[in-house]
Design an enzyme around this catalytic site. Structure first.
Site, mmCIF file in Angstrom:
data_model
loop_
_atom_site.group_PDB
_atom_site.id
_atom_site.type_symbol
_atom_site.label_atom_id
_atom_site.label_comp_id
_atom_site.label_asym_id
_atom_site.label_seq_id
_atom_site.Cartn_x
_atom_site.Cartn_y
_atom_site.Cartn_z
ATOM 1 N N SER A 113 22.313 -36.134 -20.642
ATOM 2 C CA SER A 113 22.458 -36.359 -19.212
ATOM 3 C C SER A 113 22.611 -37.816 -18.812
ATOM 4 O O SER A 113 23.580 -38.453 -19.192
ATOM 5 C CB SER A 113 21.276 -35.716 -18.500
ATOM 6 O OG SER A 113 21.495 -35.686 -17.124
ATOM 7 N N HIS A 114 21.646 -38.346 -18.066
ATOM 8 C CA HIS A 114 21.775 -39.705 -17.531
ATOM 9 C C HIS A 114 21.409 -40.765 -18.572
ATOM 10 O O HIS A 114 21.467 -41.958 -18.265
ATOM 11 C CB HIS A 114 20.878 -39.864 -16.306
ATOM 12 C CG HIS A 114 19.432 -39.649 -16.611
ATOM 13 N ND1 HIS A 114 18.895 -38.396 -16.808
ATOM 14 C CD2 HIS A 114 18.426 -40.517 -16.802
ATOM 15 C CE1 HIS A 114 17.612 -38.519 -17.083
ATOM 16 N NE2 HIS A 114 17.289 -39.792 -17.097
ATOM 17 N N ASP A 277 26.592 -38.556 -13.025
ATOM 18 C CA ASP A 277 25.942 -38.955 -14.282
ATOM 19 C C ASP A 277 26.656 -38.392 -15.515
ATOM 20 O O ASP A 277 27.717 -37.781 -15.407
ATOM 21 C CB ASP A 277 24.459 -38.570 -14.280
ATOM 22 C CG ASP A 277 24.246 -37.082 -14.483
ATOM 23 O OD1 ASP A 277 25.141 -36.305 -14.107
ATOM 24 O OD2 ASP A 277 23.190 -36.693 -15.025
ATOM 25 N N ASP A 279 26.390 -35.856 -17.526
ATOM 26 C CA ASP A 279 26.779 -34.448 -17.619
ATOM 27 C C ASP A 279 27.198 -33.849 -16.278
ATOM 28 O O ASP A 279 27.380 -32.643 -16.168
ATOM 29 C CB ASP A 279 25.649 -33.620 -18.248
ATOM 30 C CG ASP A 279 24.381 -33.642 -17.420
ATOM 31 O OD1 ASP A 279 24.160 -34.629 -16.688
ATOM 32 O OD2 ASP A 279 23.598 -32.678 -17.499
ATOM 33 N N ASP A 281 25.682 -33.476 -13.305
ATOM 34 C CA ASP A 281 24.830 -32.734 -12.375
ATOM 35 C C ASP A 281 24.177 -33.634 -11.320
ATOM 36 O O ASP A 281 23.611 -33.136 -10.357
ATOM 37 C CB ASP A 281 23.786 -31.875 -13.115
ATOM 38 C CG ASP A 281 22.913 -32.659 -14.061
ATOM 39 O OD1 ASP A 281 23.106 -33.888 -14.180
ATOM 40 O OD2 ASP A 281 22.026 -32.046 -14.697
ATOM 41 N N ARG A 282 24.251 -34.949 -11.489
ATOM 42 C CA ARG A 282 23.669 -35.844 -10.486
ATOM 43 C C ARG A 282 24.746 -36.453 -9.599
ATOM 44 O O ARG A 282 25.907 -36.555 -10.015
ATOM 45 C CB ARG A 282 22.933 -36.999 -11.155
ATOM 46 C CG ARG A 282 21.734 -36.577 -11.950
ATOM 47 C CD ARG A 282 20.981 -37.802 -12.420
ATOM 48 N NE ARG A 282 19.825 -37.389 -13.181
ATOM 49 C CZ ARG A 282 18.734 -38.118 -13.353
ATOM 50 N NH1 ARG A 282 18.678 -39.333 -12.822
ATOM 51 N NH2 ARG A 282 17.722 -37.674 -14.056
ATOM 52 N N LYS A 376 21.700 -28.432 -10.774
ATOM 53 C CA LYS A 376 22.134 -29.359 -9.750
ATOM 54 C C LYS A 376 23.606 -29.675 -10.011
ATOM 55 O O LYS A 376 24.086 -29.491 -11.129
ATOM 56 C CB LYS A 376 21.263 -30.617 -9.733
ATOM 57 C CG LYS A 376 21.095 -31.353 -11.066
ATOM 58 C CD LYS A 376 20.034 -32.434 -10.887
ATOM 59 C CE LYS A 376 19.878 -33.298 -12.128
ATOM 60 N NZ LYS A 376 18.966 -32.714 -13.129
HETATM 61 C C1 VG1 Z 1 14.302 -36.807 -14.687
HETATM 62 C C2 VG1 Z 1 14.205 -36.652 -13.186
HETATM 63 C C3 VG1 Z 1 14.174 -35.182 -12.817
HETATM 64 C C4 VG1 Z 1 15.418 -34.490 -13.400
HETATM 65 C C5 VG1 Z 1 15.491 -34.735 -14.892
HETATM 66 C C6 VG1 Z 1 16.753 -34.188 -15.506
HETATM 67 O O1 VG1 Z 1 13.158 -36.257 -15.303
HETATM 68 O O2 VG1 Z 1 13.070 -37.311 -12.683
HETATM 69 O O3 VG1 Z 1 14.106 -35.044 -11.426
HETATM 70 O O4 VG1 Z 1 15.368 -33.110 -13.151
HETATM 71 O O5 VG1 Z 1 15.458 -36.142 -15.156
HETATM 72 O O6 VG1 Z 1 17.892 -34.743 -14.911
HETATM 73 P P1 VG1 Z 1 11.918 -37.152 -15.803
HETATM 74 O O7 VG1 Z 1 10.988 -36.206 -16.480
HETATM 75 O O8 VG1 Z 1 12.469 -38.199 -16.714
HETATM 76 O O9 VG1 Z 1 11.351 -37.761 -14.570
HETATM 77 V V1 VG1 Z 1 19.300 -34.895 -15.840
HETATM 78 O O10 VG1 Z 1 20.525 -35.240 -14.810
HETATM 79 O O11 VG1 Z 1 18.853 -36.154 -16.867
HETATM 80 O O12 VG1 Z 1 19.380 -33.541 -16.744
HETATM 81 CO CO CO Z 2 22.342 -34.948 -15.640
#
Ligand code: VG1
Ligand code: CO
Length: 544
Positions: A113-114, A277, A279, A281-282, A376
């Site tokens: 993801s991010h 981001d 993947d 979803d953000r 998302k």
């Molecule tokens: C983070 C965010 C959370 C989000 C998750 C996955 O998690 O705070 O709100 O759902 O990333 O997003 P954490 O546990 O690091 O706070 V993604 O776009 O990275 O799948």
């Molecule tokens: Co993501």
């Protein structure tokens, strides 16, 4: 083509976090590491025999090799069919959509993801359920349990499968359907929004910038914004997905999407800016000269969603993760609809969406989505904003100003302290949890007085499952709030997330700098938790 059973040794660190299993790429590339986890996914879902799965990833380094491994293992484990994005690429929301559209038994998404990608950066794998949403805790726990006891996995002895051409191939009796990653998703978006109105807005000269951050959304954004909606060619920048995201950190926030921020605050800023981001979803949304915090974005979308065709009948309810600001709560109250508060992570919205309790969900971490999929969805949020702008014919700044005048403003910020030594971060949280009972009544400067403090626990209203220790909440008498929790997506040490909120009812004091407006709350947080004493850090690494 023969099925091979390979003996393996369990790894002790394959516990999925907030969103799947994420590790440094070299960890994932160790012999048997990916294989063990994939076999454990199959175990946790009752085997792959006869199942139809979706497979795709965000195209980061190791995505292509991992896809081949997963396909071989799916075939060897008796899967009937796998629908895979061309070149093994699918954005997370597109994968969620395909899982639902083709009524499959779930899907495997390869993404961190991010998090940055590349040979020395991050890789990840997650499983989504037949509803298209991330596996709930009971299932990820079953995966983790399986990783600790497995002794062998199954794979197929076969050459690499050609994933570059759309069409059908047979792999050891399993049908592999290579599909266009964009087409079905773009059609879904067209069914939700008034593309005619948005197209007319672009034709009339509306300008926008979309920064795909060299990640998966480039082809999606080009097809939808430029080809179908008529945005000017070049609207989408960094639109070619690269295995290392071109060295970018594909996390759409003001720090990592700095080029977009600079442009939006510069003299020739377009009317609207957005980024997505790794993947897809953000989303980050920026107006000309004004940044929209994700919590405010959620509130504005909820308040205006009825302007888009798919939501014209109103919203059933809304849900936000606990650390997300209460801005959307005020909208829900005004609309007279239900409002839910869940732990961090999209998996907690799944039941609420499936049961029809809510239509729109969001998180402060740049995540917004609706019941059209079970993830998302970055481009969905951008399109809903565009639809609202096309109908209201006002600027982002005007829309935000009016929103705050009507509902008041929830000043909000998140401070991230990254790569803290895990033991130190754990000690800090343990100390904080230890003193929660005595915090009520404690007062700070600026008339801040603690009303109550607790460790957030959630009981799912649909299946009754309970999730404990989801973040420390310190609530003040004036409605201000501090939340602290450790990240569950990082791959290096621990990341402390400090969430800060203060409500200003207006009409005065609605246009302060959030960091200034929050200063007393920030100081109280440092004093209560001893962040510097424990971590050695004074300033956060990232402020959103
Ligand atoms: C983070 C965010 C959370 C989000 C998750 C996955 O998690 O705070 O709100 O759902 O990333 O997003 P954490 O546990 O690091 O706070 V993604 O776009 O990275 O799948
Ligand atoms: Co993501």
């Amino acid at each position: 083509m023969t099925i091979k059973t390979i003996s393996t040794k369990a790894f002790d660190d394959q516990k999925p976090g907030t969103s799947g299993l994420r590790k440094k790429t070299p960890v994932f590339m160790q012999p048997n590491y990916l294989e063990n986890f994939v076999q454990s996914i199959f175990t946790a879902i009752g085997g792959a025999t006869g199942k139809t799965l979706v497979l795709g990833g965000d195209g980061r380094y190791f995505n292509d090799t991992a896809a081949q491994t997963i396909l071989r293992m799916a075939a060897a484990n008796g899967a009937k069919r796998v629908i895979v994005g061309q070149n093994a690429v699918l954005s997370t929301p597109a994968a969620s959509h395909l899982i639902r559209l083709y009524k499959t038994d779930g899907g495997i998404i390869m993404s961190a993801s991010h998090n940055p990608g590349g040979p020395e950066e991050d890789f990840g794998v997650k499983f989504n359920m037949p509803n298209g949403g991330p596996a709930p805790e009971a299932v990820t726990e079953a995966m983790y349990a399986a990783t600790k006891t497995l002794t062998e996995y199954k794979t197929l002895d076969t050459p690499d499968i050609d994933l570059s051409a759309i069409g059908r191939v047979d792999v050891g009796g399993m049908q592999v359907d290579v599909v266009d990653p964009v087409a079905d998703y773009a059609t879904l978006m067209e069914s939700l929004f008034d593309f005619g109105a948005i197209r007319a807005m672009f034709t009339a000269g509306f300008t926008m910038r979309f920064d795909a951050m060299c990640a998966v959304t480039g082809p999606y954004a080009r097809e939808i914004l430029e080809n179908r909606l008529g945005a000017a060619p070049g609207t989408v920048v960094n639109g070619t997905p690269l295995p290392d995201f071109g060295g970018m950190h594909p996390d759409p926030n003001p720090t990592w999407a700095k080029a977009l921020m600079d442009e939006m605050f510069g003299p020739d800023a377009p009317a609207f800016g957005a980024a997505s981001d790794g993947d897809g979803d953000r989303n980050m949304v920026v107006g000309k000269g004004i940044y929209v915090s994700p919590s405010d974005s959620l509130a504005v979308l909820a308040a205006n969603a009825h302007l888009a065709p798919a939501y014209a009948g109103g919203l059933k309810g809304v849900a936000r993760s606990m650390p997300t600001s209460a801005a959307v709560d005020r909208v829900a109250e005004f609309l007279g609809i239900k409002d839910y508060e869940t732990p961090t992570g999209w998996k907690f919205f799944g039941n609420l969406l499936d049961e029809g309790c809510v239509t729109i969900c969001g998180e402060e971490s740049f995540g917004t989505g609706s019941d059209h999929v079970r993830e998302k969805d970055g481009l969905w949020a951008v399109l809903l904003w565009l639809n609202i702008l096309a109908v209201r014919k006002e600027s982002v700044a005007e829309i935000l100003k009016q929103h705050w005048e009507k509902f008041g403003r929830n000043y909000y910020s998140r401070h991230d302290f990254e790569a803290i030594e895990t033991a130190k971060a754990d000690a800090m949280m343990a100390e904080l949890r230890g003193k929660l009972d005595g915090l009520a009544g404690v007062a700070f400067d600026h008339h801040l007085k603690i009303a109550e403090a607790d460790d957030f626990a959630y009981t799912d209203p649909v299946d009754g499952s309970v999730s404990q220790k989801q973040g420390v909440r310190i609530l003040f008498q004036d409605g201000s709030r501090i939340v602290m929790r450790l990240s569950g997506t990082g791959t290096e040490g621990a990341t402390l997330r400090l969430y800060l909120e203060r409500y200003a009812p207006g009409p005065e004091g609605l246009d302060l700098d959030p960091q200034e407006a929050l200063r007393p709350v920030i100081e109280a947080a440092h004093e209560i938790a001893g962040i510097t004493r424990h971590s050695g850090r004074k300033e956060p690494d990232v402020i959103t």
